[in-house]
Design an enzyme around this catalytic site. Structure first.
Site, mmCIF file in Angstrom:
data_model
loop_
_atom_site.group_PDB
_atom_site.id
_atom_site.type_symbol
_atom_site.label_atom_id
_atom_site.label_comp_id
_atom_site.label_asym_id
_atom_site.label_seq_id
_atom_site.Cartn_x
_atom_site.Cartn_y
_atom_site.Cartn_z
ATOM 1 N N ARG A 1 -0.252 50.707 6.136
ATOM 2 C CA ARG A 1 -1.370 51.598 6.465
ATOM 3 C C ARG A 1 -2.417 51.578 5.356
ATOM 4 O O ARG A 1 -2.081 51.356 4.201
ATOM 5 C CB ARG A 1 -0.880 53.037 6.633
ATOM 6 C CG ARG A 1 -0.003 53.250 7.832
ATOM 7 C CD ARG A 1 0.439 54.690 7.907
ATOM 8 N NE ARG A 1 -0.685 55.596 8.153
ATOM 9 C CZ ARG A 1 -0.629 56.901 7.941
ATOM 10 N NH1 ARG A 1 0.470 57.456 7.465
ATOM 11 N NH2 ARG A 1 -1.675 57.657 8.197
ATOM 12 N N GLY B 1 -7.528 56.125 15.289
ATOM 13 C CA GLY B 1 -7.579 57.555 15.005
ATOM 14 C C GLY B 1 -6.700 57.770 13.794
ATOM 15 O O GLY B 1 -6.805 57.039 12.818
ATOM 16 N N GLU B 2 -5.792 58.705 13.878
ATOM 17 C CA GLU B 2 -4.854 58.954 12.785
ATOM 18 C C GLU B 2 -3.443 58.820 13.358
ATOM 19 O O GLU B 2 -3.036 59.626 14.188
ATOM 20 C CB GLU B 2 -5.116 60.359 12.220
ATOM 21 C CG GLU B 2 -4.406 60.643 10.920
ATOM 22 C CD GLU B 2 -4.716 59.628 9.828
ATOM 23 O OE1 GLU B 2 -5.896 59.257 9.665
ATOM 24 O OE2 GLU B 2 -3.768 59.204 9.143
ATOM 25 N N HIS C 1 -11.621 47.320 15.407
ATOM 26 C CA HIS C 1 -12.078 48.159 16.524
ATOM 27 C C HIS C 1 -13.106 47.460 17.407
ATOM 28 O O HIS C 1 -14.307 47.757 17.277
ATOM 29 C CB HIS C 1 -12.764 49.415 15.960
ATOM 30 C CG HIS C 1 -11.854 50.349 15.246
ATOM 31 N ND1 HIS C 1 -11.271 51.433 15.848
ATOM 32 C CD2 HIS C 1 -11.432 50.362 13.956
ATOM 33 C CE1 HIS C 1 -10.526 52.090 14.979
ATOM 34 N NE2 HIS C 1 -10.606 51.454 13.818
ATOM 35 N N ILE D 1 -11.817 50.103 9.802
ATOM 36 C CA ILE D 1 -11.993 51.469 9.263
ATOM 37 C C ILE D 1 -10.640 51.974 8.772
ATOM 38 O O ILE D 1 -9.748 52.210 9.583
ATOM 39 C CB ILE D 1 -12.557 52.423 10.332
ATOM 40 C CG1 ILE D 1 -13.891 51.889 10.889
ATOM 41 C CG2 ILE D 1 -12.740 53.836 9.769
ATOM 42 C CD1 ILE D 1 -14.348 52.588 12.151
ATOM 43 N N ARG D 2 -10.498 52.108 7.490
ATOM 44 C CA ARG D 2 -9.206 52.507 6.897
ATOM 45 C C ARG D 2 -8.046 51.796 7.618
ATOM 46 O O ARG D 2 -7.083 52.381 8.080
ATOM 47 C CB ARG D 2 -9.029 54.032 6.952
ATOM 48 C CG ARG D 2 -10.146 54.757 6.190
ATOM 49 C CD ARG D 2 -9.754 56.127 5.689
ATOM 50 N NE ARG D 2 -9.181 56.962 6.718
ATOM 51 C CZ ARG D 2 -7.948 57.460 6.683
ATOM 52 N NH1 ARG D 2 -7.158 57.213 5.665
ATOM 53 N NH2 ARG D 2 -7.532 58.215 7.649
ATOM 54 N N CYS E 1 -5.973 49.545 15.530
ATOM 55 C CA CYS E 1 -5.918 50.270 14.253
ATOM 56 C C CYS E 1 -4.745 51.260 14.227
ATOM 57 O O CYS E 1 -3.599 50.832 14.116
ATOM 58 C CB CYS E 1 -7.270 50.913 13.984
ATOM 59 S SG CYS E 1 -7.498 51.266 12.232
ATOM 60 N N GLU F 1 -13.953 48.220 20.250
ATOM 61 C CA GLU F 1 -14.661 49.239 21.047
ATOM 62 C C GLU F 1 -15.875 49.789 20.306
ATOM 63 O O GLU F 1 -16.706 50.464 20.903
ATOM 64 C CB GLU F 1 -13.689 50.369 21.448
ATOM 65 C CG GLU F 1 -13.350 51.396 20.379
ATOM 66 C CD GLU F 1 -12.361 50.911 19.328
ATOM 67 O OE1 GLU F 1 -12.021 49.701 19.315
ATOM 68 O OE2 GLU F 1 -11.936 51.731 18.493
HETATM 69 N N1 GLN Z 1 -5.791 55.019 8.576
HETATM 70 C C1 GLN Z 1 -5.437 55.389 9.914
HETATM 71 C C2 GLN Z 1 -3.925 55.586 10.038
HETATM 72 O O1 GLN Z 1 -3.200 55.320 9.153
HETATM 73 C C3 GLN Z 1 -5.901 54.370 10.924
HETATM 74 C C4 GLN Z 1 -7.409 54.313 10.924
HETATM 75 C C5 GLN Z 1 -8.033 53.981 12.240
HETATM 76 O O2 GLN Z 1 -7.402 54.018 13.289
HETATM 77 N N2 GLN Z 1 -9.315 53.687 12.203
HETATM 78 O O3 GLN Z 1 -3.449 56.005 11.033
#
Ligand code: GLN
Length: 204
Positions: A117, A58-59, A182, A146-147, A90, A184
């Site tokens: 990050r 997530g973030e 991920h 993903i990022r 992540c 999941e």
């Molecule tokens: N870029 C997000 C962060 O810094 C992590 C991305 C993710 O969980 N898919 O928190």
């Protein structure tokens, strides 16, 4: 460890921290494993029911902030330090790390890793690959990024479980597992099985 009264010994209750991010996807994967009851964890009471917890992607900044607002930061940190099996995917990896590159402090600060990050930059924001990860399975596993962060340094009892193109993307330290990717979001169940069977139930 507190286990809900009347629970059969053969059932294991696994939580997914449910305040932001890919919560549903982890719950669905866990429910494919026999004898697992998967619950969302948003309260201290729910935290007390689980024998293992996943911190989803997530973030990380948002999850960190909400952990404090939900008064879950300290209780979760304490349970992890007391040995609760935890797996961060992540953003979850970032939440577990003791150090975050270019940021003054971490969040839970329980795992001996320093993470960067959004380490793959804007060009390679998201990508997928496959890889044999010996600790997990003898066949190649699909990995979705993903990022994503990666691990820049590790120390103490933390050890590397997987690297992709020279970057550390999975680490384990005793009761803690952190992955940049991920599982999941793929068809693969082997990481969820590893977490439940090896880390929670202690099967070899
Ligand atoms: N870029 C997000 C962060 O810094 C992590 C991305 C993710 O969980 N898919 O928190």
């Amino acid at each position: 460890m507190q286990i809900e009264d009347g629970k059969e010994n053969s059932m294991v209750t696994v939580g997914v921290l449910g305040i932001q991010g890919a919560v549903k996807e982890h719950l669905e994967k866990l429910r494919l494993i026999p004898n697992v009851e998967a619950i969302t964890v948003k309260t201290h009471q729910e935290l007390n029911k689980v024998q293992g917890i996943i911190i989803p992607g997530g973030e990380s900044t948002a999850i960190g902030k909400l952990l404090k607002e939900f008064s879950l930061m300290e209780p979760l940190k304490q349970r992890i330090e007391q040995g609760l099996p935890v797996w961060g995917t992540c953003a979850g990896m970032i939440l577990l790390a003791k150090e975050i590159c270019k940021e003054p402090t971490g969040h839970l600060e329980v795992m001996n890793i320093a993470v960067k990050r959004n380490a793959y930059g804007s060009q390679l924001n998201s990508f997928s690959t496959t890889k044999i990860i010996e600790e997990i399975l003898e066949n190649p596993i699909p990995l979705v990024f993903i990022r994503a962060p990666y691990v820049e340094r590790f120390w103490g009892e933390a050890r590397v479980i997987a690297e992709v193109e020279g970057n550390i993307v999975a680490c384990r330290e005793n009761n803690m597992l952190a992955t940049s990717f991920h599982p999941e979001l793929t068809e693969d169940l082997s990481f969820h099985r590893y977490f439940v069977e090896r880390m929670i139930l202690g099967k070899e």
